[in-house]
Motif scaffolding. Structure first.
Motif, PDB file in Angstrom:
ATOM      1  N   ASP A 133       2.516  -1.407   9.792  1.00 44.66           N
ATOM      2  CA  ASP A 133       3.014   0.154   8.259  1.00 44.66           C
ATOM      3  C   ASP A 133       3.219   1.172   9.122  1.00 44.66           C
ATOM      4  O   ASP A 133       2.157   1.463  10.236  1.00 44.66           O
ATOM      5  N   ARG A 134       3.623   1.835   8.497  1.00 47.17           N
ATOM      6  CA  ARG A 134       4.115   4.006   8.564  1.00 47.17           C
ATOM      7  C   ARG A 134       4.610   3.815   7.001  1.00 47.17           C
ATOM      8  O   ARG A 134       5.169   3.411   6.097  1.00 47.17           O
ATOM      9  N   GLU A 155      -9.400   5.073   7.669  1.00 47.65           N
ATOM     10  CA  GLU A 155     -10.426   3.947   6.963  1.00 47.65           C
ATOM     11  C   GLU A 155      -9.009   3.489   5.527  1.00 47.65           C
ATOM     12  O   GLU A 155      -8.793   4.195   5.420  1.00 47.65           O
ATOM     13  N   MET A 156      -9.219   1.870   5.303  1.00 47.55           N
ATOM     14  CA  MET A 156      -8.095   1.682   4.489  1.00 47.55           C
ATOM     15  C   MET A 156      -8.333   0.445   4.221  1.00 47.55           C
ATOM     16  O   MET A 156      -8.592  -0.424   5.600  1.00 47.55           O
ATOM     17  N   THR A 157      -7.542  -0.617   3.517  1.00 45.58           N
ATOM     18  CA  THR A 157      -7.988  -1.318   3.151  1.00 45.58           C
ATOM     19  C   THR A 157      -6.903  -2.006   3.199  1.00 45.58           C
ATOM     20  O   THR A 157      -5.697  -2.071   3.788  1.00 45.58           O
ATOM     21  N   LYS A 206       1.516   5.028  -0.514  1.00 44.98           N
ATOM     22  CA  LYS A 206       0.271   6.403  -1.021  1.00 44.98           C
ATOM     23  C   LYS A 206      -0.883   5.865  -0.999  1.00 44.98           C
ATOM     24  O   LYS A 206      -1.751   7.088  -0.599  1.00 44.98           O
ATOM     25  N   GLU A 207      -1.850   5.128  -0.822  1.00 47.41           N
ATOM     26  CA  GLU A 207      -3.378   4.475  -0.137  1.00 47.41           C
ATOM     27  C   GLU A 207      -3.590   5.140   1.666  1.00 47.41           C
ATOM     28  O   GLU A 207      -3.557   6.025   2.339  1.00 47.41           O
ATOM     29  N   LEU A 208      -2.265   4.688   1.766  1.00 46.66           N
ATOM     30  CA  LEU A 208      -1.845   4.507   3.402  1.00 46.66           C
ATOM     31  C   LEU A 208      -1.698   6.224   4.121  1.00 46.66           C
ATOM     32  O   LEU A 208      -2.234   6.645   4.698  1.00 46.66           O
ATOM     33  N   SER A 209      -0.586   6.611   3.664  1.00 49.95           N
ATOM     34  CA  SER A 209      -0.547   8.214   3.361  1.00 49.95           C
ATOM     35  C   SER A 209      -1.950   9.197   3.288  1.00 49.95           C
ATOM     36  O   SER A 209      -2.391   9.228   4.465  1.00 49.95           O
ATOM     37  N   ALA A 210      -2.614   8.277   1.625  1.00 48.94           N
ATOM     38  CA  ALA A 210      -4.024   9.257   1.877  1.00 48.94           C
ATOM     39  C   ALA A 210      -5.072   8.990   2.889  1.00 48.94           C
ATOM     40  O   ALA A 210      -5.160   9.999   3.174  1.00 48.94           O
ATOM     41  N   ALA A 211      -4.759   7.906   3.572  1.00 46.20           N
ATOM     42  CA  ALA A 211      -5.391   7.372   4.675  1.00 46.20           C
ATOM     43  C   ALA A 211      -5.609   8.274   5.664  1.00 46.20           C
ATOM     44  O   ALA A 211      -6.335   9.095   6.443  1.00 46.20           O
TER      45      ALA A 211
END
Length: 129
Positions: A39-40, A61-63, A69-74
């Motif tokens: 993913d990107r 660190e990600m789930t 949104k979570e990926l971008s934040a991580a």
């Protein structure tokens, strides 16, 4: 020195083959022993074989199968893409890309600069003997 680049959720990898060659991606999930979901933030999530991925030292660190949104934040929090750009590997790739994008005149200028530098080094080396 032990091996540290393990395939894991959040590991940053570079695509080594295909249309995305040279792009950094994040491993979101492991499908089986040969493939992973990558993913990107600005691209569609997809499955890619490990043969086409080169693992880097960087991890965020990600789930598992995190939303965009979570990926971008991580990625923002870890700064993995920026750290890669500052690493020796990232700098080498940036120099290679910059050199490939030179115009004819810029290549000529670089050649002349290299010739001048070589002449000066030769003079210093001869004076030392």
């Amino acid at each position: 020195m032990p091996f540290t680049r393990f395939v894991e959720i959040g590991r940053v990898a570079m695509v080594s083959y295909g249309p995305e060659h040279g792009k950094l991606v994040v491993i979101s999930d492991v499908v089986d022993q040969n493939r992973a979901v990558i993913d990107r933030p600005d691209e569609i999530r997809r499955v890619m074989p490990f043969k086409r991925l080169i693992l880097t030292d960087f991890k965020c660190e990600m789930t598992r199968l995190a939303k965009k949104k979570e990926l971008s934040a991580a990625l923002e929090e870890s700064g993995a893409f920026e750290k890669f750009a500052k690493s020796a590997w990232g700098q080498k790739l940036a120099k290679r890309k910059a050199k490939a994008n030179l115009s004819d005149f810029e290549r000529y200028q670089a050649m002349k600069k290299k010739q001048t530098r070589s002449k000066e080094i030769s003079k210093v080396a001869e004076s030392m003997q």
